[in-house]
Scaffold this active site. Structure first.
Site, PDB file in Angstrom:
ATOM      1  N   LYS A   1       0.830  -1.207   0.000  1.00  0.00           N
ATOM      2  CA  LYS A   1       0.000   0.000   0.000  1.00  0.00           C
ATOM      3  C   LYS A   1       0.864   1.256   0.000  1.00  0.00           C
ATOM      4  O   LYS A   1       0.567   2.232  -0.701  1.00  0.00           O
ATOM      5  CB  LYS A   1      -0.949  -0.019   1.203  1.00  0.00           C
ATOM      6  CG  LYS A   1      -2.080  -1.027   1.043  1.00  0.00           C
ATOM      7  CD  LYS A   1      -2.819  -1.295   2.332  1.00  0.00           C
ATOM      8  CE  LYS A   1      -3.875  -2.386   2.117  1.00  0.00           C
ATOM      9  NZ  LYS A   1      -4.539  -2.821   3.342  1.00  0.00           N
TER      10      LYS A   1
ATOM     11  N   GLN B   1      -4.912  -1.604   9.491  1.00  0.00           N
ATOM     12  CA  GLN B   1      -4.805  -2.922   8.862  1.00  0.00           C
ATOM     13  C   GLN B   1      -5.454  -4.001   9.730  1.00  0.00           C
ATOM     14  O   GLN B   1      -5.164  -4.119  10.918  1.00  0.00           O
ATOM     15  CB  GLN B   1      -3.321  -3.262   8.627  1.00  0.00           C
ATOM     16  CG  GLN B   1      -3.093  -4.569   7.909  1.00  0.00           C
ATOM     17  CD  GLN B   1      -3.588  -4.560   6.468  1.00  0.00           C
ATOM     18  OE1 GLN B   1      -3.437  -3.587   5.758  1.00  0.00           O
ATOM     19  NE2 GLN B   1      -4.200  -5.656   6.049  1.00  0.00           N
TER      20      GLN B   1
ATOM     21  N   ASP C   1     -11.080   2.630   3.708  1.00  0.00           N
ATOM     22  CA  ASP C   1     -11.437   1.218   3.574  1.00  0.00           C
ATOM     23  C   ASP C   1     -12.939   1.026   3.420  1.00  0.00           C
ATOM     24  O   ASP C   1     -13.404  -0.039   3.032  1.00  0.00           O
ATOM     25  CB  ASP C   1     -10.961   0.425   4.803  1.00  0.00           C
ATOM     26  CG  ASP C   1      -9.675  -0.338   4.555  1.00  0.00           C
ATOM     27  OD1 ASP C   1      -9.386  -0.645   3.380  1.00  0.00           O
ATOM     28  OD2 ASP C   1      -8.956  -0.642   5.526  1.00  0.00           O
TER      29      ASP C   1
END
Length: 275
Positions: A52, A96, A119
């Site tokens: 990422k 995460q 997200d």
């Protein structure tokens, strides 16, 4: 002959489009910074975070990395999230997953500012998705929609079956397909006669979390099959939820593992970062 959907190539197209858009927005004075938070040292999560950060660098946006020890408390993580919420330079926040078992994931997700929730896990953003309001889209399901569209696969009017009902893939996937005017069935571990359900699908999306579970008996001829799973088989090779070798000859199009859905998740994250 079946078509192998090249997720790597399509993801690269999207990243290049993001790169061009970032350059244009920077000329107008806009800046973007993604803050990525990793708790612990899970090997897969560490690789994802590294990828990422590289992707952010490629399209020209800044990234900040916060790597907390496994034993970090829920309170410490919540404090960091709040600091990032109030940091005007940070435009996107990604924590995460999965988190260590002593930390409540739902509490952390709900603590992220919905306007920075790239997200698209926050309940407010999922609510917006469910009623058709504009905003962030969940990365993996949005990536699947892009795979289909950019492969010239018609969605409207098609019968689509999604195997899996997780908050990350299954449920939002159904909402996005519905937005594209598909007819949706969600199948799961309690579905009776699963093969009879899946063989109705023009488009079959498999996010069941079991390696090579879906074999030819579950798929009708000329279906499009999208495999969300990723595992290692007994020989240590990557594989998906679909038994590719038995299913591929039946399909009009299918995603491989690796190189199918996986690259799209990061591409769509980048797209969210510059909304």
């Amino acid at each position: 002959m079946n078509k192998i959907i090249d997720g790597k190539a399509i993801a690269q197209q999207i990243k290049d489009e993001c790169r061009e858009k970032v350059a244009q927005l920077k000329d107008k004075g806009n800046k973007f910074t993604l803050a990525v938070v990793l708790v612990g040292s899970d090997p897969a999560s560490t690789v994802y975070v590294k990828n990422k950060k590289k992707a952010c660098e490629y399209i020209g946006i800044d990234s900040l990395s916060y790597e907390l020890p496994e034993e970090s408390s829920e309170e410490e993580l919540l404090k960091l999230v709040e600091e990032l919420n109030t940091n005007e330079k940070v435009t996107g926040i990604l924590v995460q997953l999965p988190l260590p078992k002593h930390i409540d994931e739902d509490k952390i997700i709900s603590a992220i500012d919905p306007n920075k929730d790239v997200d698209c896990f926050h309940p407010m953003n999922i609510g917006n998705l469910s009623i058709g309001r504009p905003g962030f889209l969940p990365c993996t399901p949005a990536g699947i929609i892009e795979l289909l569209k950019r492969s010239d696969i018609e969605i409207a009017g098609k019968e689509c079956v999604v195997i899996g009902r997780s908050n990350i893939v299954g449920k939002p996937m159904a909402l996005l397909l519905l937005r594209e005017n598909a007819t949706i069935t969600i199948a799961h571990s309690k579905t009776k006669d699963l093969a009879n359900v899946t063989k109705r699908a023009d488009i079959l999306i498999v996010a069941v979390g079991r390696p090579k579970m879906i074999t030819a008996e579950y798929v009708k001829e000329d279906a499009v099959v999208i495999d969300v799973g990723i595992h290692r088989d007994d020989n240590g090779k990557l594989c998906g939820d679909v038994d590719f070798m038995s299913v591929a000859p039946l399909c009009s199009a299918i995603t491989p593992v690796p190189g199918g859905v996986g690259p799209m998740t990061i591409a769509m994250l980048l797209s969210n970062c510059i909304v």
